[in-house]
Design a protein around this motif. Structure first.
Motif, short mmCIF file in Angstrom:
data_model
loop_
_atom_site.label_atom_id
_atom_site.label_comp_id
_atom_site.label_asym_id
_atom_site.label_seq_id
_atom_site.Cartn_x
_atom_site.Cartn_y
_atom_site.Cartn_z
N UNK A 1 0.82 -1.21 0.00
CA UNK A 1 0.00 0.00 0.00
C UNK A 1 0.86 1.27 0.00
N UNK A 2 1.94 1.27 0.75
CA UNK A 2 2.79 2.45 0.82
C UNK A 2 3.45 2.74 -0.53
N UNK A 3 3.92 1.69 -1.19
CA UNK A 3 4.55 1.87 -2.50
C UNK A 3 3.52 2.32 -3.53
N UNK A 4 2.33 1.72 -3.50
CA UNK A 4 1.28 2.11 -4.45
C UNK A 4 0.84 3.55 -4.22
N UNK A 5 0.76 3.96 -2.97
CA UNK A 5 0.42 5.35 -2.66
C UNK A 5 1.45 6.30 -3.26
N UNK A 6 2.71 5.98 -3.11
CA UNK A 6 3.78 6.82 -3.66
C UNK A 6 3.67 6.90 -5.18
N UNK A 7 3.39 5.78 -5.82
CA UNK A 7 3.30 5.75 -7.28
C UNK A 7 2.12 6.56 -7.78
N UNK A 8 0.95 6.34 -7.18
CA UNK A 8 -0.24 7.03 -7.68
C UNK A 8 -0.21 8.53 -7.36
N UNK A 9 0.47 8.90 -6.29
CA UNK A 9 0.65 10.32 -5.99
C UNK A 9 1.41 11.00 -7.12
N UNK B 1 -12.68 14.82 -9.49
CA UNK B 1 -13.86 15.68 -9.48
C UNK B 1 -15.16 14.90 -9.64
N UNK B 2 -15.11 13.71 -10.23
CA UNK B 2 -16.34 12.95 -10.49
C UNK B 2 -16.39 11.57 -9.86
N UNK B 3 -15.32 11.16 -9.17
CA UNK B 3 -15.29 9.85 -8.52
C UNK B 3 -14.04 9.79 -7.66
N UNK B 4 -13.65 8.59 -7.21
CA UNK B 4 -12.35 8.46 -6.56
C UNK B 4 -11.75 7.09 -6.85
N UNK B 5 -10.43 7.03 -6.73
CA UNK B 5 -9.69 5.79 -6.89
C UNK B 5 -9.27 5.30 -5.50
N UNK B 6 -9.57 4.04 -5.20
CA UNK B 6 -9.25 3.47 -3.90
C UNK B 6 -8.21 2.38 -4.05
N UNK B 7 -7.04 2.60 -3.49
CA UNK B 7 -6.03 1.55 -3.37
C UNK B 7 -6.42 0.68 -2.18
N UNK B 8 -6.45 -0.62 -2.38
CA UNK B 8 -6.91 -1.53 -1.33
C UNK B 8 -5.91 -2.65 -1.14
N UNK B 9 -5.51 -2.87 0.12
CA UNK B 9 -4.54 -3.91 0.44
C UNK B 9 -5.06 -4.78 1.57
N UNK B 10 -4.62 -6.04 1.58
CA UNK B 10 -4.95 -6.97 2.65
C UNK B 10 -4.02 -6.72 3.83
N UNK B 11 -4.61 -6.37 4.98
CA UNK B 11 -3.78 -6.09 6.16
C UNK B 11 -4.30 -6.78 7.41
N UNK C 1 0.48 7.64 -22.88
CA UNK C 1 0.32 6.42 -22.09
C UNK C 1 1.31 6.41 -20.93
N UNK C 2 0.82 6.09 -19.75
CA UNK C 2 1.67 5.96 -18.56
C UNK C 2 2.17 4.53 -18.49
N UNK C 3 3.48 4.36 -18.50
CA UNK C 3 4.08 3.03 -18.62
C UNK C 3 4.75 2.54 -17.35
N UNK C 4 4.80 3.35 -16.33
CA UNK C 4 5.36 2.91 -15.05
C UNK C 4 4.56 3.55 -13.92
N UNK C 5 4.75 3.07 -12.70
CA UNK C 5 4.08 3.62 -11.52
C UNK C 5 2.56 3.53 -11.61
N UNK C 6 2.03 2.61 -12.43
CA UNK C 6 0.60 2.60 -12.71
C UNK C 6 -0.18 1.51 -11.97
N UNK C 7 0.43 0.87 -11.00
CA UNK C 7 -0.24 -0.14 -10.17
C UNK C 7 -0.87 -1.26 -11.00
N UNK C 8 -0.23 -1.58 -12.11
CA UNK C 8 -0.70 -2.68 -12.95
C UNK C 8 -1.89 -2.35 -13.84
#
Length: 280
Positions: free
Chosen positions: A15-23, A49-59, A263-270
């Motif tokens: 989650x921490x790495x994904x947060x850094x990437x999406x930021x 402005x019209x929705x949100x993206x939720x990063x979700x991890x098993x903790x 196109x975003x080719x890195x840091x894109x959480x798959x």
């Protein structure tokens, strides 16, 4: 029946790495970093402005934890689910039951922000795979608490979900689901020569569900595939991403008239991910 795309769920292992990437990609900090103690997951929310993206991890332990782990095992990181918002979940549930669908009970949900201590509560209806065509989907009604209002006006930052891409092997069944069951407006259904595919475009809350028919695929289930994120200035956004050392393609005209894309080719959480600017 469906009012909006409330949010998209992105399953991640770190989650921490994904947060850094999406930021880096969004250009702004998340508005919520919290935990769902009852289902064993933690999340990070990026508001648009019209929705949100939720990063979700098993903790932890629970239903949510198991779902994330199963998705990661089978698919790796990426788009795990779509959540539709409604004002009255009981009415939406009754409408589905009257159409003959068998549904599990409505579930109570809650989350707590680790930074502020704020809490939010909601109720949600999980949809069985035979109704959602295999995409992890639920319908949500928010009951208490809210996310901050979107206020990012930087032209270099992402401010909107332009569209989410769904792949299907059966377009007619998708239309039956989205238009006739969910009452989402079908804006266009056509064969697109550029992609050599039949495509359908469903519109709600200033975004689009773009469905691409893949007749060469035998899988009867649909797949959440990718997203396009809108910026006000693609030149500024591209320059910002290059400074952040994100691998990104050159800016070029989009397939849709009067658009620019890259196109975003890195840091894109798959997630297959496009940035788009509408010129008019």
């Amino acid at each position: 029946m469906i009012d909006n795309i409330d949010h998209l769920i992105v399953a991640v292992s770190d989650l921490a790495l994904a947060k850094k990437s999406l930021t880096k990609i969004i250009g702004s900090e998340p508005v919520w970093e919290g935990v769902h103690e009852d289902i064993g997951t933690s999340n990070v929310i990026f508001l648009l402005s019209n929705t949100y993206l939720e990063l979700l991890a098993s903790t932890g332990d629970g239903m949510g934890s198991g779902l994330v782990q199963n998705f990661l095992s089978n698919h790796g990181e990426g788009l795990m689910g779509i959540v539709y918002g409604v004002k009255n979940l009981s009415i939406s549930r009754d409408g589905l039951l009257k159409k003959g669908f068998i549904l599990p009970d409505i579930i109570n949900g809650s989350g707590k922000c680790n930074k502020t201590g704020a809490t939010r509560n909601w109720i949600y209806q999980l949809l069985p795979a035979e109704l959602s065509r295999g995409i992890f989907t639920f319908i949500i009604e928010h009951k208490q608490g809210s996310l901050p209002k979107f206020e990012d006006n930087s032209p270099a930052n992402v401010y909107k979900l332009d569209h989410v891409v769904v792949q299907t092997s059966d377009m007619d069944s998708v239309i039956d689901l989205y238009r006739d069951t969910f009452n989402i407006r079908l804006a266009l259904d056509k064969f697109v020569e550029h992609w050599n595919r039949r495509m359908a475009f469903f519109r709600l809350n200033k975004t689009t569900i773009e469905v691409v028919e893949m007749k060469d695929k035998e899988n009867s289930h649909d797949k959440l595939w990718g997203i396009a994120l809108e910026v006000k200035s693609l030149a500024n956004a591209h320059a910002r991403l290059v400074r952040e050392k994100v691998t990104v393609s050159e800016v070029k005209p989009g397939v849709k008239e009067n658009t620019l894309v890259c196109t975003i080719k890195s840091e894109n959480c798959g997630i297959p991910m496009l940035l788009i600017e509408h010129l008019s």
